[in-house]
Design a protein around this motif. Structure first.
Motif, PDB file in Angstrom:
ATOM      1  N   VAL A 444     -13.583  39.309 -10.715  1.00  0.00           N
ATOM      2  CA  VAL A 444     -12.496  39.697 -10.181  1.00  0.00           C
ATOM      3  C   VAL A 444     -11.766  39.343  -9.159  1.00  0.00           C
ATOM      4  N   GLU A 445     -10.576  38.902  -9.680  1.00  0.00           N
ATOM      5  CA  GLU A 445      -8.870  37.957  -9.754  1.00  0.00           C
ATOM      6  C   GLU A 445      -8.159  39.134  -8.598  1.00  0.00           C
ATOM      7  N   VAL A 446      -8.113  38.475  -7.781  1.00  0.00           N
ATOM      8  CA  VAL A 446      -7.070  39.014  -6.727  1.00  0.00           C
ATOM      9  C   VAL A 446      -5.604  38.695  -6.797  1.00  0.00           C
ATOM     10  N   ALA A 447      -4.634  40.020  -7.565  1.00  0.00           N
ATOM     11  CA  ALA A 447      -3.073  39.760  -7.522  1.00  0.00           C
ATOM     12  C   ALA A 447      -3.479  39.610  -6.001  1.00  0.00           C
ATOM     13  N   ASP A 448      -1.894  38.801  -6.325  1.00  0.00           N
ATOM     14  CA  ASP A 448      -0.749  38.060  -5.033  1.00  0.00           C
ATOM     15  C   ASP A 448      -0.038  39.518  -4.723  1.00  0.00           C
ATOM     16  N   VAL A 449       0.136  39.656  -3.493  1.00  0.00           N
ATOM     17  CA  VAL A 449       1.111  40.709  -3.126  1.00  0.00           C
ATOM     18  C   VAL A 449       2.378  39.423  -1.836  1.00  0.00           C
ATOM     19  N   ASN A 450       3.414  39.672  -1.697  1.00  0.00           N
ATOM     20  CA  ASN A 450       4.583  39.054  -0.345  1.00  0.00           C
ATOM     21  C   ASN A 450       4.393  39.090   0.940  1.00  0.00           C
ATOM     22  N   ASP A 451       3.618  38.291   0.864  1.00  0.00           N
ATOM     23  CA  ASP A 451       3.094  38.830   2.576  1.00  0.00           C
ATOM     24  C   ASP A 451       2.537  37.374   3.847  1.00  0.00           C
ATOM     25  N   ASN A 452       3.384  36.529   2.574  1.00  0.00           N
ATOM     26  CA  ASN A 452       3.804  35.341   3.971  1.00  0.00           C
ATOM     27  C   ASN A 452       5.125  34.655   3.278  1.00  0.00           C
ATOM     28  N   ALA A 453       5.514  34.455   5.163  1.00  0.00           N
ATOM     29  CA  ALA A 453       7.031  33.516   4.559  1.00  0.00           C
ATOM     30  C   ALA A 453       7.443  32.566   4.301  1.00  0.00           C
ATOM     31  N   PRO A 454       8.611  32.527   3.734  1.00  0.00           N
ATOM     32  CA  PRO A 454       8.597  30.606   3.630  1.00  0.00           C
ATOM     33  C   PRO A 454       8.433  29.677   4.234  1.00  0.00           C
ATOM     34  N   ALA A 455       8.313  29.002   5.397  1.00  0.00           N
ATOM     35  CA  ALA A 455       8.428  28.136   5.916  1.00  0.00           C
ATOM     36  C   ALA A 455       8.180  26.454   6.416  1.00  0.00           C
ATOM     37  N   PHE A 456       8.588  26.458   7.162  1.00  0.00           N
ATOM     38  CA  PHE A 456       9.518  25.523   6.817  1.00  0.00           C
ATOM     39  C   PHE A 456       8.689  23.989   7.663  1.00  0.00           C
ATOM     40  N   ALA A 457       8.449  22.440   7.682  1.00  0.00           N
ATOM     41  CA  ALA A 457       8.125  21.810   7.707  1.00  0.00           C
ATOM     42  C   ALA A 457       7.988  21.625   9.937  1.00  0.00           C
ATOM     43  N   GLN A 458       9.508  21.882  10.211  1.00  0.00           N
ATOM     44  CA  GLN A 458       9.763  22.023  11.344  1.00  0.00           C
ATOM     45  C   GLN A 458      10.871  22.794  11.909  1.00  0.00           C
ATOM     46  N   PRO A 459      11.125  23.507  12.932  1.00  0.00           N
ATOM     47  CA  PRO A 459      11.992  24.193  13.220  1.00  0.00           C
ATOM     48  C   PRO A 459      13.705  23.655  13.225  1.00  0.00           C
TER      49      PRO A 459
END
Length: 919
Positions: A444-459
């Protein structure tokens, strides 16, 4: 429903109505049941399956209506236009189910969006399409003439491949006077068909008889089969062998070994001699060939296993045994052996996995059907009862939907970022002892949905860029990571637009949408914009897109691009050609004029120094200029030999690289002291007598010296007392944590340590006015001490903005006894003449109304007249700080802003670079 005969139309209509009612009743129970006769033509109507399942005709195609059957091929098909189930190819019941009383076709109807599974059962009805068949077309019988009346002669009956009434046979013998046909009743089906002698045979009268035996089935129309009985009348041996039992019943375990004894037969013959010697053998029958699985000893009558005994192939063996004597002619006896095969658990379950979806979205709702699993076991009873289980600790479960059918459904939430693929193992186990099991793997392959926002290493990031950069210069690269996959992880960058002053941000910088590289679109000017703060947004390509922002602080570093600007005479400066009267009676060290200049740059680039041009100095020039004050003072007493008009060229230059300079011309007129006081005062100090002015200056000087000395003594005493007291708690009054500040210039590194000292007294909040700077390079640079360097405009690191004081460049007054003309300061002592110059400057400016300590327009720190020329943001405020020459101290103002760095002790030509951090 269509039947073979038109005379049965009414019965067919009644049967069709009954089947429809039965199908509707089955649909209410979750299963639809239909029936169809075998050998029905292509296109024969079976049932309205879509209507009976409650499905709309217009949704069959969009919902991917399809039908699956195990082992039935394409016998039946559904018209997607009207939802009718019809016959697609020839259905032969005998080929499909053999002699089984029930013959059903199991169909799985599957629709998606949402997924639904229905079970349809189609019963195949038998029609009379197989005639009775005898083992042979001719049967030879040898009957002695001495046989008694009512003697029975066994005949081999016919077989019919149909079932029920279609296989119910009736026999009829052709008319004759000697024989009749003995037909067993329903309770005696196991007895053979017999020919009964009604009249004594006389070979001399009739030596041979030819009879026809006809078998008729119960179907409509009837079908028949015949066999010819060729009877030869024999003489003598008139006793046939007789078995002790006509029927023998035996139970035998399947998979019995070869040589296992099944039964020992016993037959007797009343004759004597060779006529009583009996031989045993199998007779031909419609059952499977017994010699493939059993062996009979012709002499002893023992029957043993001689092949594979498989319950799943044959559950009951029916053996016809013939006993023949050696008389002449021989006589025969017959018996029947019924062998019941007992099942053992020798078949493992079989799994059939039908995957409905290639992948499952990670936000799929609970209960989503992933796959269908069918289970079969060829064994019987408990040996064929199967239970299924799933690999533990997975977010799925098995749900029983029908007999021997399971659905694999989602049981808990999925997260592709944690687990992207599940390898499931389905285990089927029967109820035998010992039990057998089988496994099947389901991926069973789990298909991706867009539930993670891009994240920078520091603010936020801090970037240093030199001013006057070329247009299009790359100044920084932002990078954001997205934990999703494919287009959901495809990040694009853009500026968060805002206004910077009167202009928009996009006129200063731009960001590449794919690489995240930030470019300066135009040359930056430190004097116009010191700090450019903006945000870059990162957005992924998901639907809907997610994003985050990062803040960039771009500090524009100063370059020496502004030459010193001379202040006009009206502002108290000495720009251009300045004419100044000087009395010949002034002594050595008297200030006769002052050159003022400012520089729009900052730091070293704005630190100005003054010097006389060589043509203005001469061998015995009576004047000199303060290196950092711009004050023109006498080096000796003036005499009559000095020219009455002195023309001085003062070179004002900054400490940038390269240095920029301006030239000021000062014209001095030497006048005698015998001039009228009003005239003299107008030339020198002001509208007052020179002696009175000198007295006033001395009074101010004494007051200022006393005040400053008292303040200095109190400060030193307070500082010493605090240093000698108990050590303060860390973080309150102790030395601050040293911060390693490094910068890179053209690939080389120079480092220094900056330590902040705090002065505390009682509960008064600590002051941070005193900051010591130690220009020492740490022996080892640990990881984390030096941050990641960004490429700045053509591989250039931010320049060092510290002031590079050399021993010859430390601030001092002209004529100091502790130094020379270059202003050299001795190490480890305070220059009292510098302090006197500061006090004199304060007193003089207080007298003539000029700016005092604290600065004037465009300057800070020392007065604009007597102090070094610094820009507003870089000149130290001497009212709020203590400057310790030669002690590696850094001057800060009350707000903690860095003003400059004093030179280190030792070699004055050694330069230390490093970033200043505010403590």
């Amino acid at each position: 429903m269509m039947l073979a005969s038109g005379s049965c139309a009414k019965e067919a209509r009644f049967l069709l109505l009954s089947l429809l009612l039965f199908a509707a009743w089955k649909a209410g129970r979750g299963q639809v049941h239909y029936s169809v006769p075998e050998e029905a033509k292509h296109g024969t109507f079976v049932g309205r399956v879509a209507q009976d399942l409650g499905l709309q005709l217009e949704e069959l195609v969009p919902r991917l209506f399809r039908m699956a059957s195990k082992g039935s091929g394409d016998l039946l098909e559904v018209n997607l236009q009207n939802g009718i189930l019809f016959v697609n190819s020839r259905i032969d019941r005998e080929e499909l189910c053999g002699r089984s009383l029930e013959c059903n076709i199991h169909l799985e109807v599957i629709v998606e969006r949402p997924l639904q599974v229905f079970h349809v059962e189609v019963e195949v009805k038998d029609i009379n399409d197989n005639p009775p068949v005898f083992p042979a077309t001719q049967k030879n019988l040898f009957i002695s003439e001495t046989r008694a009346l009512d003697s029975h002669f066994s005949l081999e009956g016919a077989s019919d491949a149909d079932i029920g009434a279609n296989a119910l046979l009736s026999y009829r013998l052709s008319p004759n006077e000697y024989f009749s046909l003995g037909i067993p009743t329903n309770d005696e089906q196991v007895k053979p068909l017999q020919l009964v002698l009604k009249k004594h045979l006389d070979r001399e009268i009739v030596s041979e008889l030819l009879l026809v035996l006809k078998a008729t089935d119960g179907g409509k129309p009837e079908l028949t089969g015949t066999v010819e009985l060729h009877i030869t009348v024999l003489d003598v041996n008139d006793n046939a062998p007789v078995f002790d039992k006509a029927i023998h019943r035996v139970k035998l375990l399947e998979n019995a070994r070869n040589g296992t004894l099944v039964i020992r037969l016993n037959a007797s013959d009343l004759d004597e001699g060779s006529n009583s010697h009996i031989l045993y053998s199998f007779t031909t029958d419609v059952s499977p060939d017994p010699e493939a699985s059993f062996h009979i000893d012709s002499a002893s009558g023992e029957i043993k296993v001689n092949g594979k005994i498989d319950f799943e192939e044959t559950k009951l063996w029916k053996l016809q045994i013939e006993a023949v004597d050696k008389g002449n002619p021989p006589m025969f006896g017959h018996c029947t052996i019924l062998i019941e095969v007992l099942d053992i658990n020798d078949n493992a379950p079989e799994l059939l996995v039908t995957s409905l979806t290639l992948s499952v979205p990670e936000d799929a709702p609970l209960g989503t059907v992933i796959a269908l699993i069918g289970v079969t076991d060829r064994d019987a009873d408990s040996n064929g009862q199967v239970t299924c289980s799933l690999t533990p600790h997975v977010p799925f479960k098995l749900v029983s939907t029908f007999k021997n059918y399971y659905s694999l459904v989602l049981d808990s939430a999925l997260d592709r970022e944690s687990v992207a693929n599940y390898e499931l193992v389905v285990t089927a186990r029967d109820g035998g002892s010992p039990s057998l099991s089988a496994t099947a793997s389901v991926s069973v392959e789990v298909a991706d949905v867009n539930d993670n926002a891009p994240a920078f290493a520091q603010p936020e990031y801090t970037v240093f860029v030199k001013e006057n950069n070329p247009p299009g210069c790359h100044i920084f690269t932002v990078s954001a990571r997205d934990a999703d996959a494919q287009e959901n992880a495809l990040v694009s960058y853009s500026l968060v637009e805002r206004r910077v002053g009167e202009r928009v941000l996009s006129s200063y910088v731009s960001v590449h949408a794919e690489s995240g590289k930030v470019y300066a679109l135009q040359p930056l000017d430190h004097e116009e914009l010191e700090l450019l703060q903006f945000q870059v947004s990162a957005r992924d390509a998901g639907v809907p897109p997610l994003g985050s922002n990062v803040t960039l602080q771009v500090f524009v570093l100063d370059e020496n691009d502004n030459a010193p600007a001379l202040l006009p005479p009206g502002a108290g400066g000495g720009g251009g050609a300045v004419s100044q009267p000087v009395a010949r009676s002034v002594g050595a060290g008297h200030v006769v004029a002052k050159v003022r200049a400012v520089d729009a740059d900052s730091g070293y680039n704005a630190w100005l120094s003054y010097e006389l041009q060589p043509e203005a100095r001469g061998a015995r020039s009576p004047f000199r200029v303060g290196l950092y004050t711009g004050e023109i003072s006498t080096t000796r007493a003036l005499d009559e030999a000095d020219a009455p008009r002195q023309r001085l060229l003062v070179l004002v230059k900054d400490h940038g690289e390269p240095a920029l300079a301006s030239t000021a011309t000062v014209l001095l007129s030497l006048v005698d002291s015998g001039l009228p006081p009003k005239t003299l005062s107008r030339i020198s100090v002001g509208d007052m007598d020179p002696q009175a002015a000198l007295v006033d200056v001395n009074v101010y000087l004494i007051i200022a010296i006393c005040a400053v000395s008292s303040l200095l003594v109190l400060t030193l005493l307070l500082y010493t007392a605090l240093r000698c007291s108990a050590p303060p708690t860390e973080g309150a009054c102790g030395p601050g944590k040293p911060t390693l500040v490094c910068s890179s210039a053209m690939g080389s590194w120079s480092c220094s340590q900056q330590r902040q000292q705090r002065v505390c007294s009682g509960e008064v909040p600590p002051k941070t006015d005193l900051m010591a700077f130690s220009p020492s390079v740490p022996p080892v640079l640990r990881s984390g001490d030096i941050g990641e360097q960004q490429e700045i405009c053509g591989n250039q690191a931010p320049p060092n903005t510290d002031w590079r004081f050399s021993q010859a460049q430390r601030p001092g007054t002209s004529g100091s006894q502790n130094g020379d003309e270059t202003g050299t300061w001795p190490n480890n002592q305070f220059d009292t003449e510098m302090l006197q110059a500061m006090i004199l400057a304060s007193a003089s400016e207080a007298a003539d109304g000029s700016s005092t300590l604290g600065g004037g327009a465009g300057t800070m720190g020392l007065s604009a007249r007597y102090g070094p020329q610094f820009t507003l943001q870089h000149v130290p405020d001497y009212r709020q700080n203590v400057y310790i020459p030669g002690s590696n101290a850094t001057l800060t103002n009350a707000a903690g802003k860095r003003d400059g760095k004093a030179p280190a002790s030792g070699n004055g030509n050694k330069k230390k670079s490093g970033k200043k951090e505010k403590k």
